[in-house]
Write a protein that holds these residues in place. Structure first.
Motif, PDB file in Angstrom:
ATOM      1  N   VAL A  95       0.859  -1.188   0.000  1.00 11.88           N
ATOM      2  CA  VAL A  95       0.000   0.000   0.000  1.00 11.88           C
ATOM      3  C   VAL A  95       0.890   1.231   0.000  1.00 11.88           C
ATOM      4  CG1 VAL A  95      -1.780   1.269   1.241  1.00 11.88           C
ATOM      5  CG2 VAL A  95      -1.825  -1.224   1.252  1.00 11.88           C
ATOM      6  N   VAL A  96       0.643   2.135  -0.934  1.00 10.56           N
ATOM      7  CA  VAL A  96       1.415   3.366  -1.020  1.00 10.56           C
ATOM      8  C   VAL A  96       0.939   4.296   0.088  1.00 10.56           C
ATOM      9  CG1 VAL A  96       1.976   5.341  -2.473  1.00 10.56           C
ATOM     10  CG2 VAL A  96       1.722   3.074  -3.492  1.00 10.56           C
ATOM     11  N   PRO A  97       1.853   4.801   0.943  1.00 12.94           N
ATOM     12  CA  PRO A  97       1.448   5.675   2.059  1.00 12.94           C
ATOM     13  C   PRO A  97       0.646   6.877   1.581  1.00 12.94           C
ATOM     14  CG  PRO A  97       3.758   5.068   2.240  1.00 12.94           C
ATOM     15  CD  PRO A  97       3.290   4.578   0.897  1.00 12.94           C
ATOM     16  N   GLY A  98      -0.434   7.189   2.314  1.00 12.42           N
ATOM     17  CA  GLY A  98      -1.253   8.344   1.996  1.00 12.42           C
ATOM     18  C   GLY A  98      -2.269   8.102   0.892  1.00 12.42           C
ATOM     19  N   THR A  99      -2.366   6.859   0.391  1.00 10.66           N
ATOM     20  CA  THR A  99      -3.326   6.551  -0.673  1.00 10.66           C
ATOM     21  C   THR A  99      -4.038   5.248  -0.340  1.00 10.66           C
ATOM     22  OG1 THR A  99      -1.917   5.128  -2.024  1.00 10.66           O
ATOM     23  CG2 THR A  99      -1.683   7.486  -2.356  1.00 10.66           C
ATOM     24  N   ASP A 100      -5.074   4.952  -1.118  1.00 11.83           N
ATOM     25  CA  ASP A 100      -5.719   3.654  -0.994  1.00 11.83           C
ATOM     26  C   ASP A 100      -5.380   2.764  -2.192  1.00 11.83           C
ATOM     27  OD1 ASP A 100      -7.134   4.961  -2.935  1.00 11.83           O
ATOM     28  OD2 ASP A 100      -9.103   4.591  -2.072  1.00 11.83           O
ATOM     29  N   ILE A 101      -4.331   3.128  -2.909  1.00 15.71           N
ATOM     30  CA  ILE A 101      -3.908   2.377  -4.089  1.00 15.71           C
ATOM     31  C   ILE A 101      -2.945   1.274  -3.661  1.00 15.71           C
ATOM     32  CG2 ILE A 101      -2.695   2.490  -6.294  1.00 15.71           C
ATOM     33  CD1 ILE A 101      -3.594   5.421  -6.458  1.00 15.71           C
ATOM     34  N   VAL A 102      -3.187   0.076  -4.160  1.00 16.17           N
ATOM     35  CA  VAL A 102      -2.320  -1.060  -3.874  1.00 16.17           C
ATOM     36  C   VAL A 102      -1.487  -1.340  -5.122  1.00 16.17           C
ATOM     37  CG1 VAL A 102      -2.268  -3.497  -3.260  1.00 16.17           C
ATOM     38  CG2 VAL A 102      -4.040  -2.037  -2.315  1.00 16.17           C
ATOM     39  N   HIS A 103      -0.180  -1.408  -4.976  1.00 13.27           N
ATOM     40  CA  HIS A 103       0.711  -1.671  -6.107  1.00 13.27           C
ATOM     41  C   HIS A 103       1.400  -3.009  -5.923  1.00 13.27           C
ATOM     42  CE1 HIS A 103       0.675   2.136  -8.286  1.00 13.27           C
ATOM     43  NE2 HIS A 103       0.479   2.697  -7.101  1.00 13.27           N
ATOM     44  N   SER A 104       1.598  -3.709  -7.027  1.00 10.80           N
ATOM     45  CA  SER A 104       2.366  -4.948  -6.986  1.00 10.80           C
ATOM     46  C   SER A 104       3.727  -4.702  -7.616  1.00 10.80           C
ATOM     47  CB  SER A 104       1.650  -6.056  -7.754  1.00 10.80           C
ATOM     48  OG  SER A 104       1.688  -5.810  -9.135  1.00 10.80           O
ATOM     49  N   ILE A 105       4.629  -5.595  -7.359  1.00  5.69           N
ATOM     50  CA  ILE A 105       5.928  -5.570  -8.011  1.00  5.69           C
ATOM     51  C   ILE A 105       5.725  -6.072  -9.440  1.00  5.69           C
ATOM     52  CG2 ILE A 105       8.233  -6.629  -7.988  1.00  5.69           C
ATOM     53  CD1 ILE A 105       7.927  -6.773  -4.923  1.00  5.69           C
ATOM     54  N   THR A 106       6.487  -5.564 -10.385  1.00  2.00           N
ATOM     55  CA  THR A 106       6.353  -5.988 -11.771  1.00  2.00           C
ATOM     56  C   THR A 106       6.784  -7.440 -11.919  1.00  2.00           C
ATOM     57  OG1 THR A 106       6.779  -3.737 -12.531  1.00  2.00           O
ATOM     58  CG2 THR A 106       7.096  -5.508 -14.129  1.00  2.00           C
ATOM     59  N   ASP A 107       5.915  -8.244 -12.542  1.00  3.71           N
ATOM     60  CA  ASP A 107       6.245  -9.631 -12.868  1.00  3.71           C
ATOM     61  C   ASP A 107       6.841  -9.662 -14.266  1.00  3.71           C
ATOM     62  OD1 ASP A 107       5.109 -10.508 -10.480  1.00  3.71           O
ATOM     63  OD2 ASP A 107       3.170 -10.910 -11.394  1.00  3.71           O
ATOM     64  N   VAL A 108       7.867 -10.482 -14.467  1.00  2.00           N
ATOM     65  CA  VAL A 108       8.512 -10.606 -15.775  1.00  2.00           C
ATOM     66  C   VAL A 108       8.462 -12.065 -16.207  1.00  2.00           C
ATOM     67  CG1 VAL A 108      10.644 -10.285 -17.082  1.00  2.00           C
ATOM     68  CG2 VAL A 108      10.065  -8.681 -15.251  1.00  2.00           C
ATOM     69  N   TYR A 109       7.979 -12.282 -17.428  1.00  4.35           N
ATOM     70  CA  TYR A 109       7.885 -13.621 -18.005  1.00  4.35           C
ATOM     71  C   TYR A 109       8.710 -13.642 -19.283  1.00  4.35           C
ATOM     72  CZ  TYR A 109       3.868 -13.635 -14.909  1.00  4.35           C
ATOM     73  OH  TYR A 109       3.062 -13.528 -13.812  1.00  4.35           O
ATOM     74  N   GLU A 110       9.450 -14.728 -19.489  1.00  4.01           N
ATOM     75  CA  GLU A 110      10.305 -14.815 -20.675  1.00  4.01           C
ATOM     76  C   GLU A 110      10.216 -16.199 -21.291  1.00  4.01           C
ATOM     77  OE1 GLU A 110      14.885 -14.559 -20.778  1.00  4.01           O
ATOM     78  OE2 GLU A 110      14.125 -12.523 -21.136  1.00  4.01           O
ATOM     79  N   LEU A 111      10.127 -16.241 -22.613  1.00  4.39           N
ATOM     80  CA  LEU A 111      10.079 -17.488 -23.358  1.00  4.39           C
ATOM     81  C   LEU A 111      11.148 -17.436 -24.435  1.00  4.39           C
ATOM     82  CD1 LEU A 111       8.691 -20.183 -24.171  1.00  4.39           C
ATOM     83  CD2 LEU A 111       7.264 -18.802 -25.702  1.00  4.39           C
TER      84      LEU A 111
END
Length: 86
Positions: free
Chosen positions: A8-24
């Motif tokens: 949770v970003v302080p001062g907001t109600d926005i939830v952020h995830s870490i970027t997922d990386v997929y490779e083929l």
């Protein structure tokens, strides 16, 4: 598949995830395909790159975002339906 904790970003109600990386790595085509995924309460952001193994160039990168979480969920469900994945 990578599962990361949400933050949770302080001062907001926005939830952020870490970027997922997929490779083929496709040896038959001589290509490496990479997709970066960022999803949060504001929607989804995708960055997709295809690079030929025998090329000195970085490859072509395409960017896309769906700026609404509910719409992103509907699109994801439809993709699973089209590929007949439960």
């Amino acid at each position: 598949m990578i599962f990361q904790p949400y933050k949770v970003v302080p001062g907001t109600d926005i939830v952020h995830s870490i970027t997922d990386v997929y490779e083929l790595c496709d040896e038959a085509e001589g290509m490496t395909h990479t997709v970066k995924l960022q999803a949060d309460n504001g929607g989804v952001y995708l960055e997709s790159t295809g690079k030929q193994h025998d090329s000195e160039y970085k490859g072509i990168t395409e960017y896309m975002s769906i700026a609404n979480k509910d719409l992103a969920i509907v699109v994801a469900r439809r993709i699973l339906e089209l590929y007949q994945v439960n």
